[in-house]
Design an enzyme around this catalytic site. Structure first.
Site, mmCIF file in Angstrom:
data_model
loop_
_atom_site.group_PDB
_atom_site.id
_atom_site.type_symbol
_atom_site.label_atom_id
_atom_site.label_comp_id
_atom_site.label_asym_id
_atom_site.label_seq_id
_atom_site.Cartn_x
_atom_site.Cartn_y
_atom_site.Cartn_z
ATOM 1 N N GLU A 84 1.301 -7.241 15.693
ATOM 2 C CA GLU A 84 0.832 -8.092 14.594
ATOM 3 C C GLU A 84 1.855 -9.176 14.258
ATOM 4 O OE1 GLU A 84 -0.751 -6.084 11.090
ATOM 5 O OE2 GLU A 84 -1.009 -4.274 12.278
ATOM 6 N N ASP A 140 -14.218 -7.494 7.612
ATOM 7 C CA ASP A 140 -13.822 -7.474 9.036
ATOM 8 C C ASP A 140 -14.868 -8.040 9.982
ATOM 9 O OD1 ASP A 140 -11.524 -6.185 8.162
ATOM 10 O OD2 ASP A 140 -12.321 -4.193 8.561
ATOM 11 N N ASN A 151 -7.457 -13.156 7.987
ATOM 12 C CA ASN A 151 -6.998 -11.787 7.738
ATOM 13 C C ASN A 151 -6.498 -11.207 9.055
ATOM 14 O OD1 ASN A 151 -6.661 -9.251 6.353
ATOM 15 N ND2 ASN A 151 -8.531 -8.534 7.360
ATOM 16 N N HIS A 172 -6.199 -7.546 11.087
ATOM 17 C CA HIS A 172 -6.696 -6.173 11.086
ATOM 18 C C HIS A 172 -6.019 -5.426 12.240
ATOM 19 C CE1 HIS A 172 -9.517 -2.945 10.244
ATOM 20 N NE2 HIS A 172 -9.665 -2.815 11.552
ATOM 21 N N ILE A 181 -11.754 -9.692 -1.384
ATOM 22 C CA ILE A 181 -11.603 -11.044 -1.938
ATOM 23 C C ILE A 181 -12.949 -11.474 -2.530
ATOM 24 C CG2 ILE A 181 -11.291 -13.475 -1.244
ATOM 25 C CD1 ILE A 181 -8.700 -12.160 -1.160
ATOM 26 N N GLY A 214 4.711 -6.064 3.254
ATOM 27 C CA GLY A 214 4.821 -7.505 3.477
ATOM 28 C C GLY A 214 5.513 -7.877 4.775
ATOM 29 N N SER A 215 5.533 -6.981 5.761
ATOM 30 C CA SER A 215 6.243 -7.328 6.997
ATOM 31 C C SER A 215 5.527 -8.460 7.739
ATOM 32 C CB SER A 215 6.434 -6.107 7.892
ATOM 33 O OG SER A 215 5.197 -5.641 8.382
ATOM 34 N N ASN A 216 4.218 -8.543 7.633
ATOM 35 C CA ASN A 216 3.514 -9.676 8.250
ATOM 36 C C ASN A 216 3.831 -10.984 7.533
ATOM 37 O OD1 ASN A 216 1.633 -9.029 10.584
ATOM 38 N ND2 ASN A 216 1.180 -7.342 9.178
HETATM 39 C C1 GRF Z 1 -1.001 -4.335 8.615
HETATM 40 O O1 GRF Z 1 -1.149 -3.281 9.527
HETATM 41 C C2 GRF Z 1 -2.247 -5.163 8.573
HETATM 42 O O2 GRF Z 1 -2.938 -5.203 9.784
HETATM 43 C C3 GRF Z 1 -3.083 -4.448 7.561
HETATM 44 O O3 GRF Z 1 -2.173 -3.981 6.602
HETATM 45 C C4 GRF Z 1 -0.882 -3.826 7.181
HETATM 46 C C5 GRF Z 1 0.065 -4.618 6.361
HETATM 47 O O4 GRF Z 1 1.413 -4.379 6.676
HETATM 48 N N1 GRF Z 1 -4.122 -5.299 7.070
HETATM 49 P P1 GRF Z 1 2.562 -5.263 6.032
HETATM 50 O O5 GRF Z 1 2.424 -5.177 4.520
HETATM 51 O O6 GRF Z 1 2.377 -6.664 6.539
HETATM 52 O O7 GRF Z 1 3.851 -4.658 6.495
#
Ligand code: GRF
Length: 200
Positions: free
Chosen positions: A183, A154, A111, A113, A97, A16-18
């Site tokens: 990201e 994608d 999304n 990627h 999804i 969940g870092s994003n």
């Molecule tokens: C990221 O590299 C994203 O591009 C991919 O899955 C990873 C998720 O990382 N779809 P996080 O859970 O957000 O740390």
């Protein structure tokens, strides 16, 4: 009178870092939005823990809980609609999804990627496999892509891309870490772009 905040849902399966980066950006940049739901196929994962800590509602939903794909899709869509979700952000969600959801949220579902699409996308291209393939192909640069989600993996329209160099001696893990940092800047920028455009 101020506009109501745009209601966001995030879909995650892992760290969940994003999601954390998006959540911070929503607060710090005054994006006029709020996360109202975190959806995951895993009840326990970093993203769900983060959501709970922030007081964001969580929903653990997976196809196994249902009689078939239609019931699963309907329940997912109903969950989003009943919370008034307007925009869906996939951030490391490792399941496809349902089409009912992508259709209902067309133009409002994104999304991220970890490569420069259209290269290195499609089925089987996830996680470390992506970075292994990039290195194997001898690419000089990689990066990340935020794109709209449609019925094909994608393949939806690209909203924003960020680039990073591939360096001599990179391992897939080292490259993955460089791309992930990219990201964390890119996804908030893409969300900001989407929100500004959709607010006219
Ligand atoms: C990221 O590299 C994203 O591009 C991919 O899955 C990873 C998720 O990382 N779809 P996080 O859970 O957000 O740390």
């Amino acid at each position: 009178m101020s506009n109501p905040k745009r209601r966001l849902a995030v879909f995650c399966s892992g760290t969940g870092s994003n999601f954390v980066a998006l959540h911070r950006a929503v607060a710090e940049r005054g994006l006029g939005a709020e996360f109202v739901l975190c959806v995951s196929n895993r009840s326990q994962c970093g993203a769900m823990e983060f959501a709970r800590g922030e007081g964001i509602e969580t929903l653990h939903i997976s196809e196994k809980q249902f009689d078939g794909p239609e019931a699963f899709a309907l329940s997912m869509l109903q969950a989003l609609r009943s919370r008034g979700v307007e925009t869906v952000l996939l951030a490391g969600y490792m399941r496809k999804i349902p089409e009912e959801v992508t259709r209902a949220y067309r133009g409002n579902i994104l999304n991220i990627h970890p490569a420069l699409l259209p290269k290195f996308g499609g089925e089987g291209m996830y996680g470390i496999h992506v970075h292994t393939a990039v290195l194997k192909a001898g690419e000089r640069e990689s990066g990340a892509t935020v794109h709209f989600v449609d019925e094909e993996y994608d393949r939806g329209e690209i909203l924003l891309q960020g680039r990073v160099p591939v360096m001599a001696g990179d391992t897939p893990e080292v490259l993955a870490a460089r791309v992930l940092e990219c990201e964390h800047r890119l996804y908030p920028d893409a969300l900001e772009k989407l929100l500004r455009e959709s607010n006219g």
